[in-house]
Every structure is written in structure tokens, then in C-alpha cells.
Design an enzyme around this catalytic site. Sequence first.
Site, short mmCIF file in Angstrom:
data_model
loop_
_atom_site.label_atom_id
_atom_site.label_comp_id
_atom_site.label_asym_id
_atom_site.label_seq_id
_atom_site.Cartn_x
_atom_site.Cartn_y
_atom_site.Cartn_z
N PHE A 76 0.86 -1.19 0.00
CA PHE A 76 0.00 0.00 0.00
C PHE A 76 0.89 1.23 0.00
O PHE A 76 1.65 1.46 0.94
CB PHE A 76 -0.96 0.06 1.20
CG PHE A 76 -1.86 1.26 1.11
CD1 PHE A 76 -3.02 1.21 0.35
CD2 PHE A 76 -1.53 2.46 1.72
CE1 PHE A 76 -3.84 2.33 0.21
CE2 PHE A 76 -2.34 3.59 1.58
CZ PHE A 76 -3.50 3.52 0.82
N ASP A 88 9.20 2.90 2.01
CA ASP A 88 8.01 3.68 2.37
C ASP A 88 7.76 3.45 3.86
O ASP A 88 7.23 2.42 4.26
CB ASP A 88 6.81 3.23 1.52
CG ASP A 88 5.53 3.99 1.88
OD1 ASP A 88 5.51 4.67 2.93
OD2 ASP A 88 4.56 3.89 1.13
N LYS A 111 2.39 11.03 7.41
CA LYS A 111 1.57 10.75 8.58
C LYS A 111 2.08 11.43 9.86
O LYS A 111 1.87 12.62 10.04
CB LYS A 111 1.41 9.23 8.74
CG LYS A 111 0.59 8.67 7.57
CD LYS A 111 -0.03 7.33 7.83
CE LYS A 111 -1.07 7.02 6.74
NZ LYS A 111 -0.78 5.85 5.96
C1 LIG Z 1 -1.01 5.97 4.45
C2 LIG Z 1 0.09 5.45 3.60
C3 LIG Z 1 0.40 6.05 2.36
C4 LIG Z 1 -0.42 7.17 1.78
O1 LIG Z 1 -0.44 8.31 2.55
P1 LIG Z 1 -1.61 9.40 2.30
O2 LIG Z 1 -1.24 10.52 3.20
O3 LIG Z 1 -2.91 8.75 2.64
O4 LIG Z 1 -1.53 9.76 0.85
C5 LIG Z 1 1.48 5.55 1.67
N1 LIG Z 1 2.21 4.52 2.14
C6 LIG Z 1 1.94 3.92 3.31
C7 LIG Z 1 2.80 2.80 3.78
C8 LIG Z 1 0.87 4.34 4.07
O5 LIG Z 1 0.56 3.72 5.21
#
Ligand SMILES: *Cc1c(COP(=O)(O)O)cnc(C)c1O
Length: 407
Positions: free
Chosen positions: A149, A234, A263
Site C-alpha cells: 500500500f 516507504d 503521517k
Molecule cells: C497511508 C500510507 C500512504 C499514503 O499516505 P496518504 O497521506 O494517505 O496519501 C502511503 N504509504 C503507506 C505505507 C501508508 O501507510
Amino acid sequence: MTISDTAVASQTGHFIDLEERFGAHNYHPLEVVLTRGAGPWVYDVDGKRYLDCLSAYSAVNQGHCHPRILAAMVEQAQRLTLTSRAFYNDQLGLFYQDLCEFSGYPMALPMNSGAEAVETAVKAARKWGYTVKGVPADKAEIIVCAGNFHGRTTTIVSFSTEPQYREGFGPLTPGFVVVPYGDVAALEAAITSNTVAFLFEPIQGEGGVNVPPPGYLTAAAELCRRYDVLLMADEIQTGLGRTGRRFACDYEDVRPDVMILGKALSGGFYPVSAVLSDPEVLGVFKPGDHGSTFGGNPLGAAVARAALAVLREEGLIENAAVQGAYFREQLMAMRSRHVREVRGKGLLIGVDLHPEAGGARRFCNALAGQGILAKDTHGTVIRLAPPLVVTRDDLDWALARIASALV
Ligand SMILES: *Cc1c(COP(=O)(O)O)cnc(C)c1O
């Protein structure tokens, strides 16, 4: 029902009805209407208190409405909020300095949402491939993992393996190769002379709190070094203390070539994300190549500096390690016939239920009734990820309720 209960019930219903009536239905929330938060706790419009075990998908690691971040936000909001990057401002440089010092990377590029930071990393890797590695034009390949994700933009959903995220949104962006998560041999087999990057999550959060086998990060880093491929982590969900370390990659002392954060970088106050790397990679961007109106704005910069300071100075990373170990241990000891496995690191925990248990959502509803907010992911997994300010007493309170909900 008393008269006041009826009034309260209709208030909850009123806010849900407004959202359902005027909003696009791209979410299916639990039927709780929140109005206030403090630390790990949130309160609904009826005044009922819940322990937040989602933390806005790890965006509020510092706890709700942290007073120090709030003060920084209010102070900055009264002075200057947005300049655009057409001009310098007196907050962005300080944010760079703090972020680089915290992370150990020499260069950063600020964005807003996580998906924008991932897009930025994809663009950086491609341009690095063409200008530094020497990949022929438009041939760059980026390897990603099944179950990933990374966000919701058109390009990012193009390499999702979740059919619902892709279907109906084509034509999709080419240039991505999917390999099984945690499989070093598959990664090596997928690398070609056109591979520019391997993009991965050190623990897959949305994918169900999947922890790869020990040594996976080290082996992936080794392969990337050998084949001149950028290792791109990520850590939007796993970073900034969530797993009990600064970054989840720290568990294997792996330093990715590109680190993607979001985040909790703003403690949940304001969208702030960033890509961290070396000048060899981020240096590919020349003025005009990439940008964002709000990226690097002084309000976001001031908020993020306070959010980083709180993580460090209040010992939240250490607390995540200590409380996370306790929480997982207690969850594992909880002999529920429904629980198949408890996974995770620090305070990123997935309780995987047996397929016969009837799905995680009904348990999340039951937990909400008991005053615990958690979100099901991938059908059978309950993710438990409270803010990193959570205490042992809070967890003991929650454990008693989780035990009764899981019988
Ligand atoms: C939440 C998340 C995203 C996307 O972040 P947004 O601020 O919702 O665009 C990307 N990668 C990971 C691992 C995430 O948990």
C-alpha cells in the site's frame, strides 16, 4: 430509552446522515461520531470515551491534540502560513535541519500527503535511472511488492495488487514489476539492467501488518547495492517510532537510499510528508522539475518540527518499544479460539483471525461498543496501533475489553 438518550442518538445519526447524504461514499466508517481527542483518547458526540487503537493510520503517534504541537501551530498560524516555494521562508530551512538531523539523511524534499511523497520518490528514481544509471529513455522499471500500500494516485494504484484499488481506474501507469513480499530470490530474479528502484514497506501496514522474514531488509539492501538499484523504503506508516525504533529499517541497521515519510511527521495536525535521500538522488530535480504549492510551507514546517521534537524529547519511540512488547505478549497469551496469529513490532500490531471467525469488522464493531476504536484490514486482521503516548494502564484497560470481545 430516556428522552435525553433519544436526543443523543439522533445527534449521532444526524452527523452520519449528513456525511452519507452529501459526501462521496469512498469510505465505510464505523458508526462513531468523534468530536474531541486528548492523548490516546477520543470522545464521541455522546461524550463516550474510546481508546484510539488506529491513530489515524499512525498519523497521530504523538497523541491527539498534543499541546506542544498545538502551540507551535497556533503561534505559526498567527504569523505566516503559506508563501509558496516562489520565495524562501524562515521555517523551512529549520525543518530541513531538524529532519536531516533526526533521520541522518543529508537532503530532504517536502510534500503534503503520503501519496505525493511516494510519487516524488518514483519520479526521483526514474530521473536518477535516466541521468545517473544510464537507463534508456522510458524504460525504467521499479520493483514493488505484492500486498503493498503506497497511496491512491493513478500511478500508485497502477502497481497495487488489490483489484478494487485498480479496477475502473485505467489506463494504468506502466513501468512497475510486482514480486512476492519477503522473497529475496524473487527480488533478485526480477532485477534487470533497467531496474531503477525497489520500493517496499519494511512492514506492510494496510496489507495486514505483514512482517517479512528476518534478514529480508538486509538482503534486499545488499541486492540493490550489487545491481545499482535504489532501495526505497516507504516508512509513512512504520516510521517515526511506530515500530519501537526511529524507522522500522533500523531493526536491521539498513539505511535505504530513499526514505519516504508522512503521517506522524506532523503529529496529525496538518499534512506533511517528505522524501529523504542523498544529493546523488534528490539532486536530479532541477528548478521546475517538481513541486507543490503547499509543500514546505511555514505552517507545516513549524508543526513538523514540533512533532519531531515531541517524539524525541518525550521518549515516545522507547515507549512504543516497551508498551508494544507488553501489548503483543498479552495479546498472544489471550487464548481466543478466533485468533490465528498476532504479528507486528512495537505498537504496530495485527491480530489475525481464523477465516471461520466471520471477518474482523464485526469484532471492530464489538470493540467500539467496549470503548476501543480499531480498524479491520484485509478482512481478517484487526490492526491495533494506539498513539505512542499510551501507558501500561491504558493497555491493561484495553486488554480486558479485547479479551471479552474476542471470546
Ligand atoms: C497511508 C500510507 C500512504 C499514503 O499516505 P496518504 O497521506 O494517505 O496519501 C502511503 N504509504 C503507506 C505505507 C501508508 O501507510
